[in-house]
Design a protein around this motif. Structure first.
Motif, PDB file in Angstrom:
ATOM      1  N   VAL A   1      30.737  55.447 -10.124  1.00  0.00           N
ATOM      2  CA  VAL A   1      28.968  55.559 -10.916  1.00  0.00           C
ATOM      3  C   VAL A   1      28.849  54.128 -12.219  1.00  0.00           C
ATOM      4  O   VAL A   1      28.253  53.651 -11.297  1.00  0.00           O
ATOM      5  N   ARG A   2      30.318  54.293 -12.535  1.00  0.00           N
ATOM      6  CA  ARG A   2      30.328  53.097 -13.768  1.00  0.00           C
ATOM      7  C   ARG A   2      30.715  51.848 -12.787  1.00  0.00           C
ATOM      8  O   ARG A   2      29.931  51.068 -12.340  1.00  0.00           O
ATOM      9  N   MET A   3      31.316  52.125 -11.536  1.00  0.00           N
ATOM     10  CA  MET A   3      31.129  51.231  -9.885  1.00  0.00           C
ATOM     11  C   MET A   3      29.767  50.189  -9.755  1.00  0.00           C
ATOM     12  O   MET A   3      29.705  49.450  -9.991  1.00  0.00           O
ATOM     13  N   ARG A   4      29.254  51.641  -9.631  1.00  0.00           N
ATOM     14  CA  ARG A   4      28.041  51.267  -9.103  1.00  0.00           C
ATOM     15  C   ARG A   4      27.032  50.351  -9.779  1.00  0.00           C
ATOM     16  O   ARG A   4      26.348  49.671  -9.496  1.00  0.00           O
ATOM     17  N   LEU A   5      27.357  50.454 -11.234  1.00  0.00           N
ATOM     18  CA  LEU A   5      26.239  50.358 -12.234  1.00  0.00           C
ATOM     19  C   LEU A   5      26.888  48.786 -12.193  1.00  0.00           C
ATOM     20  O   LEU A   5      26.032  47.851 -12.191  1.00  0.00           O
ATOM     21  N   PHE A   6      27.906  48.845 -12.803  1.00  0.00           N
ATOM     22  CA  PHE A   6      28.786  47.707 -12.856  1.00  0.00           C
ATOM     23  C   PHE A   6      28.345  46.306 -11.683  1.00  0.00           C
ATOM     24  O   PHE A   6      27.754  45.395 -11.046  1.00  0.00           O
ATOM     25  N   THR A   7      28.176  46.748 -10.639  1.00  0.00           N
ATOM     26  CA  THR A   7      27.892  46.113  -8.809  1.00  0.00           C
ATOM     27  C   THR A   7      26.160  45.534  -9.152  1.00  0.00           C
ATOM     28  O   THR A   7      25.600  44.559  -8.674  1.00  0.00           O
ATOM     29  N   SER A   8      25.732  46.927  -9.763  1.00  0.00           N
ATOM     30  CA  SER A   8      24.619  46.166  -9.633  1.00  0.00           C
ATOM     31  C   SER A   8      23.709  45.211 -11.245  1.00  0.00           C
ATOM     32  O   SER A   8      22.617  44.106 -11.039  1.00  0.00           O
ATOM     33  N   TYR A   9      24.387  45.797 -11.870  1.00  0.00           N
ATOM     34  CA  TYR A   9      24.277  43.922 -13.147  1.00  0.00           C
ATOM     35  C   TYR A   9      25.024  42.954 -12.256  1.00  0.00           C
ATOM     36  O   TYR A   9      25.447  41.803 -13.441  1.00  0.00           O
ATOM     37  N   ALA A  10      25.456  42.709 -12.194  1.00  0.00           N
ATOM     38  CA  ALA A  10      26.623  41.563 -11.329  1.00  0.00           C
ATOM     39  C   ALA A  10      25.128  40.429 -11.173  1.00  0.00           C
ATOM     40  O   ALA A  10      25.568  39.348 -10.969  1.00  0.00           O
ATOM     41  N   ASP A  11      23.871  40.908 -10.369  1.00  0.00           N
ATOM     42  CA  ASP A  11      23.554  39.859 -10.312  1.00  0.00           C
ATOM     43  C   ASP A  11      23.138  39.113 -11.975  1.00  0.00           C
ATOM     44  O   ASP A  11      21.799  37.880 -11.996  1.00  0.00           O
ATOM     45  N   GLY A  12      23.210  39.290 -12.950  1.00  0.00           N
ATOM     46  CA  GLY A  12      23.226  38.949 -13.723  1.00  0.00           C
ATOM     47  C   GLY A  12      22.339  38.866 -15.046  1.00  0.00           C
ATOM     48  O   GLY A  12      21.901  38.901 -15.790  1.00  0.00           O
TER      49      GLY A  12
ATOM     50  N   LEU B   1      36.653  39.197 -12.454  1.00  0.00           N
ATOM     51  CA  LEU B   1      35.430  39.780 -12.862  1.00  0.00           C
ATOM     52  C   LEU B   1      35.332  39.501 -11.005  1.00  0.00           C
ATOM     53  O   LEU B   1      34.967  39.539  -9.667  1.00  0.00           O
ATOM     54  N   GLY B   2      35.574  38.355 -10.642  1.00  0.00           N
ATOM     55  CA  GLY B   2      34.788  37.112  -9.629  1.00  0.00           C
ATOM     56  C   GLY B   2      35.978  37.828  -8.216  1.00  0.00           C
ATOM     57  O   GLY B   2      35.195  38.359  -7.135  1.00  0.00           O
ATOM     58  N   ALA B   3      36.789  38.722  -8.601  1.00  0.00           N
ATOM     59  CA  ALA B   3      37.749  39.167  -7.704  1.00  0.00           C
ATOM     60  C   ALA B   3      37.350  40.427  -7.310  1.00  0.00           C
ATOM     61  O   ALA B   3      37.642  40.998  -6.869  1.00  0.00           O
ATOM     62  N   LEU B   4      36.993  41.155  -8.633  1.00  0.00           N
ATOM     63  CA  LEU B   4      36.493  42.682  -8.685  1.00  0.00           C
ATOM     64  C   LEU B   4      34.931  42.987  -8.211  1.00  0.00           C
ATOM     65  O   LEU B   4      34.649  43.591  -6.604  1.00  0.00           O
ATOM     66  N   LEU B   5      34.700  41.633  -8.142  1.00  0.00           N
ATOM     67  CA  LEU B   5      32.882  41.764  -7.356  1.00  0.00           C
ATOM     68  C   LEU B   5      32.884  40.908  -5.869  1.00  0.00           C
ATOM     69  O   LEU B   5      32.597  41.988  -4.895  1.00  0.00           O
ATOM     70  N   ALA B   6      34.150  40.534  -5.502  1.00  0.00           N
ATOM     71  CA  ALA B   6      34.363  39.674  -3.764  1.00  0.00           C
ATOM     72  C   ALA B   6      35.199  41.428  -3.346  1.00  0.00           C
ATOM     73  O   ALA B   6      34.648  41.501  -2.549  1.00  0.00           O
ATOM     74  N   SER B   7      36.034  41.838  -3.898  1.00  0.00           N
ATOM     75  CA  SER B   7      36.418  43.320  -3.089  1.00  0.00           C
ATOM     76  C   SER B   7      35.980  44.322  -3.163  1.00  0.00           C
ATOM     77  O   SER B   7      36.274  45.048  -2.420  1.00  0.00           O
ATOM     78  N   VAL B   8      34.721  44.497  -4.128  1.00  0.00           N
ATOM     79  CA  VAL B   8      33.834  45.447  -3.712  1.00  0.00           C
ATOM     80  C   VAL B   8      33.347  45.219  -2.938  1.00  0.00           C
ATOM     81  O   VAL B   8      32.381  45.985  -2.470  1.00  0.00           O
ATOM     82  N   SER B   9      32.592  44.158  -2.541  1.00  0.00           N
ATOM     83  CA  SER B   9      31.432  43.660  -1.498  1.00  0.00           C
ATOM     84  C   SER B   9      32.885  43.514  -0.726  1.00  0.00           C
ATOM     85  O   SER B   9      31.757  43.702   0.828  1.00  0.00           O
ATOM     86  N   GLY B  10      33.289  43.748   0.061  1.00  0.00           N
ATOM     87  CA  GLY B  10      34.285  43.867   1.011  1.00  0.00           C
ATOM     88  C   GLY B  10      35.340  44.882   1.067  1.00  0.00           C
ATOM     89  O   GLY B  10      35.219  45.805   2.640  1.00  0.00           O
ATOM     90  N   ASP B  11      34.286  45.660   0.684  1.00  0.00           N
ATOM     91  CA  ASP B  11      34.940  47.498   0.871  1.00  0.00           C
ATOM     92  C   ASP B  11      33.170  48.320   1.591  1.00  0.00           C
ATOM     93  O   ASP B  11      32.629  49.445   0.780  1.00  0.00           O
TER      94      ASP B  11
ATOM     95  N   PHE C   1      41.802  42.910  -1.107  1.00  0.00           N
ATOM     96  CA  PHE C   1      40.706  42.872  -2.321  1.00  0.00           C
ATOM     97  C   PHE C   1      41.653  41.486  -2.094  1.00  0.00           C
ATOM     98  O   PHE C   1      41.971  41.360  -3.535  1.00  0.00           O
ATOM     99  N   PRO C   2      41.883  39.805  -1.632  1.00  0.00           N
ATOM    100  CA  PRO C   2      42.372  39.109  -2.105  1.00  0.00           C
ATOM    101  C   PRO C   2      41.732  38.617  -3.795  1.00  0.00           C
ATOM    102  O   PRO C   2      40.415  38.049  -3.803  1.00  0.00           O
ATOM    103  N   GLY C   3      42.998  37.995  -3.682  1.00  0.00           N
ATOM    104  CA  GLY C   3      42.574  37.419  -5.585  1.00  0.00           C
ATOM    105  C   GLY C   3      42.730  38.243  -6.665  1.00  0.00           C
ATOM    106  O   GLY C   3      42.919  38.139  -8.046  1.00  0.00           O
ATOM    107  N   LEU C   4      42.456  39.860  -6.420  1.00  0.00           N
ATOM    108  CA  LEU C   4      42.465  40.658  -7.078  1.00  0.00           C
ATOM    109  C   LEU C   4      44.073  41.081  -7.995  1.00  0.00           C
ATOM    110  O   LEU C   4      44.252  40.922  -9.529  1.00  0.00           O
ATOM    111  N   LEU C   5      44.771  41.249  -7.634  1.00  0.00           N
ATOM    112  CA  LEU C   5      45.887  41.054  -7.524  1.00  0.00           C
ATOM    113  C   LEU C   5      46.941  40.277  -8.535  1.00  0.00           C
ATOM    114  O   LEU C   5      46.227  40.063  -9.829  1.00  0.00           O
ATOM    115  N   GLY C   6      46.466  39.333  -8.285  1.00  0.00           N
ATOM    116  CA  GLY C   6      46.837  37.819  -9.241  1.00  0.00           C
ATOM    117  C   GLY C   6      46.347  37.638 -10.638  1.00  0.00           C
ATOM    118  O   GLY C   6      46.301  37.526 -11.248  1.00  0.00           O
TER     119      GLY C   6
END
Lengths: 109, 109
Positions: free
Chosen positions: A28-39, A98-108, B94-99
């Motif tokens: 649930v919190r990951m969902r909120l997190f990605t929703s908030y990623a729009d700034g 944050l960038g890596a996390l948001l990129a990771s969840v996008s490719g998930d 997850f490219p970049g995440l571990l780093g």
DNA sequence: ACGTCTGTTTGACAATCATCCACCAATCCA
DNA sequence: TGGATTGGTGGATGATTGTCAAACAGACGT
């Protein structure tokens, strides 16, 4: 009684990595997190984030966890609270994370 | 009964981000994670990682959580098990995440 | 074969957590 | 003022979790 314009939140230097990861280690919190990623700022309404199945107070609980972990900030305006990501603070404390996390969840998928 | 050379672990494509973050959202496992960041194999002995205060079985539990999350791989050799980070798999998924994570924990002082 | 060593499994237990529910507090609007 | 709206608080509950202890299993060494 103090009247907050912002709900209490940890200082940038006090944001703890493990606590942040623990906060994100929930669907649930990951969902909120990605929703908030729009700034932008978001209200607390469960409906407009695809969380209809959750009770109001449950969403409120998750948002408190995120705020206390340092992930979000909450601005109080009238009867509304506007929640947004502490992007600048988090980038300062954990560069690139944050960038890596948001990129990771996008490719998930 | 099959005799494993590797303990069972999720396929790279099945590694779930939330599960990984949940695994890292614990001080002990974060400690193990950073210890494993050297890329080498590590035994399961609690002593040599500054985890003397924890029982053997507790460390075993944490290592299972990390392995099942896809963070580590465990090679079985005789009565020893050699645990190491699945760096290549995680970087692919997850490219970049571990780093970013390892950089974040380094600056966490 | 026997004891030793490394690590796991199972059970128990306290703590934390996610969720719901009922109620509450503050704000806005008519 | 009264009702509606937005969101939070506190209690209850079932599930998960971190930890220890004791017993177990396989592999090694002598």
């Amino acid at each position: 009684m103090p009247e907050y314009e912002r709900l209490p939140q940890p200082a940038t230097a006090d944001i703890d990595l493990v606590t942040v990861l623990q906060a994100l280690g929930d669907p649930v919190r990951m969902r909120l997190f990605t929703s908030y990623a729009d700034g932008r700022e978001h209200s607390c309404d469960p409906g407009h984030l695809g969380l209809d199945h959750l009770h109001k107070s449950t969403v409120s609980h998750h948002m408190r966890v995120m705020r206390e972990a340092g992930l979000t900030t909450t601005r109080v305006a009238g009867r509304n609270r506007y929640v947004s990501l502490r992007r600048r603070d988090l980038d300062a404390r954990f560069p690139g994370l944050l960038g890596a996390l948001l990129a990771s969840v996008s490719g998930d998928d």
